[in-house]
Design an enzyme around this catalytic site. Structure first.
Site, PDB file in Angstrom:
ATOM      1  CG  ASP A 275      -1.917   1.052   1.293  1.00 52.09           C
ATOM      2  OD1 ASP A 275      -1.819   1.993   0.482  1.00 52.09           O
ATOM      3  OD2 ASP A 275      -2.819   0.978   2.137  1.00 52.09           O
ATOM      4  CG  HIS A 369      -8.598   0.790  -5.403  1.00 51.52           C
ATOM      5  ND1 HIS A 369      -9.700   1.436  -4.882  1.00 51.52           N
ATOM      6  CD2 HIS A 369      -7.520   1.391  -4.837  1.00 51.52           C
ATOM      7  CE1 HIS A 369      -9.300   2.384  -4.041  1.00 51.52           C
ATOM      8  NE2 HIS A 369      -7.985   2.379  -4.007  1.00 51.52           N
TER       9      HIS A 369
END
Length: 461
Positions: A275, A369
């Protein structure tokens, strides 16, 4: 959970950073992946279309003098090599580990806690001014808070009533950041000074917001690489509020600790995804323009400040963990193992949005995403993500209450967070596995100069 990610600062001993690839200083971190969404296989219910580094004195000595203990007892051997007896030796002064010595400066052009790397522990807390408290009381409170933040970030004790919770620790990259909510301006009679950019965020279809845990007159972000240092700052800020303000809501978060991995790498979130790959980098020529209000900006008291969007995003981990790794990767648009785009290469290799497989299907699904949140897919909209993960136990049926305390920074949320979230709202594959449960938007003024307190230009201007 947009495809913008969080800054990372160089983590001691191989610490992790959430936004390493973007050049934002590497730091210990975690958070919801920079681009977490995407296509998927025909599995479960997924519908898929084809952290400058903390301004630390690296290796430097904290202003708080610390003593470490070194082997209190040892065996003393006689000439013949036998055990003569036990002898205690005095504690020896030992240097702080690099995690403890790192210090971030309170005074500066921008407030701390924005471009510094992600810290291992964090607290987000919102306050409402007490009944009868106005501009004068708010100014006195910010003055107290600023002095407390300055002292604690330098590794110093409180001037009075110190709890000694952090007595043996160094600054540990502590940062304390202050912001103003929309309601603050009416409470203080400063409506004419309220920025247009602070207008309430629009409603999103994915919102399940708890109003009691949203917004607030004042907002404080606390981060540190030591849990006790962070908690010490939280208690000090709360005690300083006195009768001027009361806590509205408070949330606790964490990221990976410095030295937790064998080598520096971008951090993972609670979904197990890397991330922070596409976080804007301070070295980019347009970084300041996208993240900070210009010195000539309007209103003038927000010069060099930024706007923080805060969202408590719950991850539906039980549903997510039922998916195969391949399906998770399609939802995100990146490999779970190393964060590389599904189109190949390494984590930092550019994603080929037009690449197709042997059947002519897009390799990165249209609702992935990573694809949806790209700045070049949103008119250049970008934000600096700097979140914390959280885990608040389990529901009565054993479902984990866990996810991301999403914090993102931008010069204007209407050009940063809002367009990206609107697009995610229309068809992000990840939306089936997350739920936005709380929200806030705060104007965070520029840093305080020596002798000033945060927000002084607003409250005394």
């Amino acid at each position: 959970m947009a495809d913008q990610s969080t800054p990372d600062a160089p983590a001691a001993a191989g610490g992790v950073s959430e936004g390493t690839s973007q050049g934002v200083p590497e730091a210990v971190s975690t958070g919801v992946r920079e681009d977490a969404s995407g296509g998927a296989s025909s599995e479960a219910t997924v519908s898929v279309s084809a952290a400058p580094v903390s301004a630390a004195s690296a290796g430097g000595v904290s202003r708080r003098k610390l003593l470490g203990t070194a082997g209190a007892t040892g065996l003393v051997l006689g000439a013949a090599g036998g055990v003569v007896g036990h002898a205690a030796r005095p504690a020896e002064a030992t240097p702080l580990a690099s995690v403890g010595t790192d210090e971030v400066m309170f005074h500066g052009k921008h407030q701390p806690g924005i471009t510094q790397g992600l810290q291992a522990r964090g607290h987000l807390v919102a306050f409402d001014l007490a009944a009868g408290a106005g501009r004068k009381e708010a100014g006195a409170l910010l003055r107290r808070w600023s002095e407390t933040a300055r002292r604690l970030m330098a590794g110093e004790a409180m001037t009075q009533d110190d709890t000694d919770v952090a007595r043996d620790a160094g600054p540990s990259s502590l940062t304390v950041t202050f912001g103003f909510g929309h309601s603050f301006f009416a409470r203080t009679g400063l409506e004419k000074q309220r920025p247009v950019a602070l207008d309430p965020l629009p409603d999103f279809s994915s919102d399940h917001l708890d109003k009691a845990r949203s917004n607030g007159d004042l907002w404080v972000q606390i981060g540190a690489n030591d849990a006790l240092v962070a908690f010490h700052a939280l208690r000090a800020i709360q005690k300083d509020a006195g009768g001027a303000a009361r806590v509205r809501w408070q949330m606790n978060g964490f990221n990976r600790s410095p030295g937790a991995t064998a080598h520096p790498m971008t951090a993972r979130n609670l979904m197990g995804q890397i991330d922070g790959t596409r976080n804007p980098k301070p070295t980019e020529s347009d970084f300041d323009r996208r993240i900070f209000v210009p010195s000539s900006g309007d209103p003038s008291w927000m010069a060099n400040g930024s706007y923080a969007v805060v969202r408590r995003i719950r991850m539906l981990l039980d549903d997510w963990e039922k998916l195969s790794v391949a399906t998770q990767e399609n939802v995100i648009g990146r490999r779970k193992s190393n964060g590389a785009a599904l189109t190949g290469g390494t984590e930092t290799t550019a994603m080929d949005l037009e690449k197709t497989d042997a059947k002519g299907n897009l390799v990165v699904p249209l609702n992935a995403h990573a694809r949806i949140t790209r700045p070049d897919q949103n008119g250049g909209a970008a934000m600096l993500r700097r979140p914390f993960s959280y885990h608040d136990g389990f529901d009565t049926d054993g479902v984990p209450d866990a996810g991301l305390l999403f914090v993102c920074w931008q010069a204007d949320p209407l050009r940063g967070f809002v367009p990206v979230q609107r697009k995610l709202d229309r068809g992000d594959a990840l939306s089936q596995f997350i739920r936005h449960e709380a929200s806030g938007l705060f104007a965070v003024p520029g840093g305080a100069a020596e002798g000033e307190y945060v927000g002084q230009r607003l409250l005394e201007g």
